[in-house]
Design a protein around this motif. Sequence first.
Motif, PDB file in Angstrom:
ATOM      1  N   ARG A 120     -43.131  12.478 -57.901  1.00 33.30           N
ATOM      2  CA  ARG A 120     -44.569  12.579 -58.127  1.00 33.30           C
ATOM      3  C   ARG A 120     -45.313  12.314 -56.824  1.00 33.30           C
ATOM      4  NH1 ARG A 120     -48.861   9.177 -59.336  1.00 33.30           N
ATOM      5  NH2 ARG A 120     -47.514   7.364 -59.291  1.00 33.30           N
ATOM      6  N   ILE A 121     -46.185  13.217 -56.476  1.00 38.18           N
ATOM      7  CA  ILE A 121     -47.034  13.041 -55.295  1.00 38.18           C
ATOM      8  C   ILE A 121     -48.401  12.541 -55.720  1.00 38.18           C
ATOM      9  CG2 ILE A 121     -48.157  14.256 -53.393  1.00 38.18           C
ATOM     10  CD1 ILE A 121     -45.668  16.109 -53.375  1.00 38.18           C
ATOM     11  N   ALA A 122     -48.939  13.128 -56.790  1.00 35.08           N
ATOM     12  CA  ALA A 122     -50.255  12.696 -57.280  1.00 35.08           C
ATOM     13  C   ALA A 122     -50.407  13.091 -58.747  1.00 35.08           C
ATOM     14  CB  ALA A 122     -51.366  13.318 -56.453  1.00 35.08           C
ATOM     15  N   THR A 123     -51.155  12.279 -59.470  1.00 37.57           N
ATOM     16  CA  THR A 123     -51.550  12.576 -60.852  1.00 37.57           C
ATOM     17  C   THR A 123     -53.023  12.205 -60.975  1.00 37.57           C
ATOM     18  OG1 THR A 123     -49.346  12.046 -61.666  1.00 37.57           O
ATOM     19  CG2 THR A 123     -51.108  12.085 -63.283  1.00 37.57           C
ATOM     20  N   LEU A 124     -53.780  13.081 -61.566  1.00 34.49           N
ATOM     21  CA  LEU A 124     -55.220  12.847 -61.687  1.00 34.49           C
ATOM     22  C   LEU A 124     -55.669  13.208 -63.099  1.00 34.49           C
ATOM     23  CD1 LEU A 124     -57.848  12.108 -60.188  1.00 34.49           C
ATOM     24  CD2 LEU A 124     -58.055  14.516 -59.576  1.00 34.49           C
ATOM     25  N   ASP A 125     -56.220  12.236 -63.805  1.00 29.60           N
ATOM     26  CA  ASP A 125     -56.766  12.463 -65.140  1.00 29.60           C
ATOM     27  C   ASP A 125     -58.236  12.841 -65.035  1.00 29.60           C
ATOM     28  OD1 ASP A 125     -54.437  11.776 -66.658  1.00 29.60           O
ATOM     29  OD2 ASP A 125     -54.813   9.679 -66.179  1.00 29.60           O
ATOM     30  N   ALA A 126     -58.639  13.807 -65.828  1.00 26.45           N
ATOM     31  CA  ALA A 126     -60.039  14.234 -65.836  1.00 26.45           C
ATOM     32  C   ALA A 126     -60.874  13.256 -66.652  1.00 26.45           C
ATOM     33  CB  ALA A 126     -60.159  15.630 -66.429  1.00 26.45           C
ATOM     34  N   PRO A 127     -62.140  13.091 -66.304  1.00 29.21           N
ATOM     35  CA  PRO A 127     -63.039  12.274 -67.133  1.00 29.21           C
ATOM     36  C   PRO A 127     -63.150  12.880 -68.530  1.00 29.21           C
ATOM     37  CG  PRO A 127     -64.084  12.837 -65.039  1.00 29.21           C
ATOM     38  CD  PRO A 127     -62.821  13.624 -65.129  1.00 29.21           C
ATOM     39  N   GLU A 128     -63.584  12.068 -69.479  1.00 32.51           N
ATOM     40  CA  GLU A 128     -63.653  12.505 -70.882  1.00 32.51           C
ATOM     41  C   GLU A 128     -64.552  13.719 -71.096  1.00 32.51           C
ATOM     42  OE1 GLU A 128     -64.768   9.213 -73.305  1.00 32.51           O
ATOM     43  OE2 GLU A 128     -63.026   8.021 -72.713  1.00 32.51           O
ATOM     44  N   HIS A 129     -65.596  13.860 -70.309  1.00 30.09           N
ATOM     45  CA  HIS A 129     -66.539  14.954 -70.533  1.00 30.09           C
ATOM     46  C   HIS A 129     -66.143  16.249 -69.828  1.00 30.09           C
ATOM     47  CE1 HIS A 129     -67.929  12.968 -66.864  1.00 30.09           C
ATOM     48  NE2 HIS A 129     -68.437  14.126 -66.523  1.00 30.09           N
ATOM     49  N   ILE A 130     -65.017  16.250 -69.114  1.00 31.99           N
ATOM     50  CA  ILE A 130     -64.541  17.465 -68.452  1.00 31.99           C
ATOM     51  C   ILE A 130     -63.210  17.861 -69.078  1.00 31.99           C
ATOM     52  CG2 ILE A 130     -63.683  18.442 -66.298  1.00 31.99           C
ATOM     53  CD1 ILE A 130     -65.661  16.656 -64.852  1.00 31.99           C
ATOM     54  N   GLN A 131     -63.112  19.113 -69.476  1.00 30.14           N
ATOM     55  CA  GLN A 131     -61.899  19.608 -70.126  1.00 30.14           C
ATOM     56  C   GLN A 131     -61.290  20.739 -69.295  1.00 30.14           C
ATOM     57  OE1 GLN A 131     -60.355  18.561 -73.054  1.00 30.14           O
ATOM     58  NE2 GLN A 131     -58.759  19.942 -72.382  1.00 30.14           N
ATOM     59  N   PHE A 132     -59.986  20.667 -69.042  1.00 27.31           N
ATOM     60  CA  PHE A 132     -59.271  21.762 -68.402  1.00 27.31           C
ATOM     61  C   PHE A 132     -59.232  22.916 -69.406  1.00 27.31           C
ATOM     62  CE2 PHE A 132     -56.548  19.817 -64.878  1.00 27.31           C
ATOM     63  CZ  PHE A 132     -57.346  18.709 -64.746  1.00 27.31           C
ATOM     64  N   GLN A 133     -59.663  24.082 -69.010  1.00 26.60           N
ATOM     65  CA  GLN A 133     -59.652  25.243 -69.894  1.00 26.60           C
ATOM     66  C   GLN A 133     -58.445  26.137 -69.644  1.00 26.60           C
ATOM     67  OE1 GLN A 133     -62.405  26.091 -72.260  1.00 26.60           O
ATOM     68  NE2 GLN A 133     -62.427  23.885 -71.943  1.00 26.60           N
ATOM     69  N   THR A 134     -57.862  26.058 -68.465  1.00 30.39           N
ATOM     70  CA  THR A 134     -56.784  26.955 -68.077  1.00 30.39           C
ATOM     71  C   THR A 134     -55.521  26.178 -67.755  1.00 30.39           C
ATOM     72  OG1 THR A 134     -58.495  28.291 -67.001  1.00 30.39           O
ATOM     73  CG2 THR A 134     -56.217  28.859 -66.521  1.00 30.39           C
ATOM     74  N   PRO A 135     -54.509  26.218 -68.618  1.00 30.28           N
ATOM     75  CA  PRO A 135     -53.238  25.619 -68.226  1.00 30.28           C
ATOM     76  C   PRO A 135     -52.589  26.536 -67.188  1.00 30.28           C
ATOM     77  CG  PRO A 135     -53.045  26.616 -70.400  1.00 30.28           C
ATOM     78  CD  PRO A 135     -54.466  26.774 -69.968  1.00 30.28           C
ATOM     79  N   TYR A 136     -52.103  25.957 -66.129  1.00 33.27           N
ATOM     80  CA  TYR A 136     -51.595  26.795 -65.045  1.00 33.27           C
ATOM     81  C   TYR A 136     -50.680  25.993 -64.144  1.00 33.27           C
ATOM     82  CZ  TYR A 136     -51.686  30.299 -61.356  1.00 33.27           C
ATOM     83  OH  TYR A 136     -51.330  31.242 -60.440  1.00 33.27           O
ATOM     84  N   MET A 137     -49.679  26.657 -63.595  1.00 33.97           N
ATOM     85  CA  MET A 137     -48.784  26.030 -62.629  1.00 33.97           C
ATOM     86  C   MET A 137     -48.509  27.014 -61.500  1.00 33.97           C
ATOM     87  SD  MET A 137     -44.946  24.643 -63.125  1.00 33.97           S
ATOM     88  CE  MET A 137     -43.896  25.355 -61.892  1.00 33.97           C
ATOM     89  N   PHE A 138     -48.552  26.500 -60.282  1.00 30.68           N
ATOM     90  CA  PHE A 138     -48.196  27.314 -59.126  1.00 30.68           C
ATOM     91  C   PHE A 138     -47.512  26.414 -58.110  1.00 30.68           C
ATOM     92  CE2 PHE A 138     -52.325  25.641 -58.026  1.00 30.68           C
ATOM     93  CZ  PHE A 138     -52.216  25.333 -56.680  1.00 30.68           C
ATOM     94  N   MET A 139     -47.020  27.019 -57.036  1.00 34.86           N
ATOM     95  CA  MET A 139     -46.336  26.250 -55.998  1.00 34.86           C
ATOM     96  C   MET A 139     -46.928  26.556 -54.642  1.00 34.86           C
ATOM     97  SD  MET A 139     -42.490  25.830 -56.904  1.00 34.86           S
ATOM     98  CE  MET A 139     -41.857  25.836 -58.561  1.00 34.86           C
ATOM     99  N   TYR A 140     -47.067  25.493 -53.867  1.00 35.24           N
ATOM    100  CA  TYR A 140     -47.356  25.670 -52.459  1.00 35.24           C
ATOM    101  C   TYR A 140     -46.030  25.911 -51.771  1.00 35.24           C
ATOM    102  CZ  TYR A 140     -52.280  24.353 -52.457  1.00 35.24           C
ATOM    103  OH  TYR A 140     -53.624  24.336 -52.651  1.00 35.24           O
ATOM    104  N   LEU A 141     -45.929  27.029 -51.075  1.00 34.66           N
ATOM    105  CA  LEU A 141     -44.705  27.371 -50.358  1.00 34.66           C
ATOM    106  C   LEU A 141     -44.644  26.600 -49.048  1.00 34.66           C
ATOM    107  CD1 LEU A 141     -44.927  31.209 -51.024  1.00 34.66           C
ATOM    108  CD2 LEU A 141     -43.675  29.481 -52.334  1.00 34.66           C
ATOM    109  N   GLN A 142     -43.505  26.667 -48.383  1.00 31.53           N
ATOM    110  CA  GLN A 142     -43.301  25.879 -47.170  1.00 31.53           C
ATOM    111  C   GLN A 142     -44.278  26.238 -46.050  1.00 31.53           C
ATOM    112  OE1 GLN A 142     -39.162  26.638 -46.572  1.00 31.53           O
ATOM    113  NE2 GLN A 142     -38.549  25.071 -48.045  1.00 31.53           N
ATOM    114  N   GLY A 143     -44.827  27.424 -46.083  1.00 33.38           N
ATOM    115  CA  GLY A 143     -45.811  27.811 -45.082  1.00 33.38           C
ATOM    116  C   GLY A 143     -47.234  27.463 -45.470  1.00 33.38           C
ATOM    117  N   GLY A 144     -47.436  26.897 -46.667  1.00 43.28           N
ATOM    118  CA  GLY A 144     -48.770  26.513 -47.122  1.00 43.28           C
ATOM    119  C   GLY A 144     -49.432  27.515 -48.041  1.00 43.28           C
ATOM    120  N   GLY A 145     -48.822  28.710 -48.169  1.00 41.90           N
ATOM    121  CA  GLY A 145     -49.362  29.701 -49.091  1.00 41.90           C
ATOM    122  C   GLY A 145     -48.976  29.354 -50.522  1.00 41.90           C
TER     123      GLY A 145
END
Length: 143
Positions: free
Chosen positions: A85-110
């Motif tokens: 784990r590098i970081a975990t961030l919980d959203a405040p109660e009044h903000i809801q994530f609408q889009t579940p999504y996963m991506f990767m930063y590649l070794q070059g930063g893209g």
Amino acid sequence: MSKKGYTLMESLIVLVLLSAMSMLLMFRPNVNLSKQIESRIFFDEVMSHLKQAQQIAILQKRLISVEFHASLNQLRIRDAYSQERIATLDAPEHIQFQTPYMFMYLQGGGVNQFRTISFYDYDRNQRIYLVFQLGNGQFELQT
């Protein structure tokens, strides 16, 4: 001496009481303002964590997984291989994530894929978008 009006002392007491009551009303905390500040801090933290993840991917030549969990209302950043784990961030109660999504930063930063991540702020009745650019991993926040 006849008493046809108020004495100076009575007038001063009334003025002091009115001043004290007006000051109490004036310094009442503004709930809406505090939630706006909390929202701004949250999105600043999201952007900071994403930049940090990209920098780790570039400097340490690691694949970094970034996950937006709509069901948990949480952002998770991990090493793609070790799952450290590098970081975990919980959203405040009044903000809801609408889009579940996963991506990767590649070794070059893209990024390996891109998409617009949407959030909904229930206090302001407003959608907020985190827009990623194709390939280079840059992003911007749009309202």
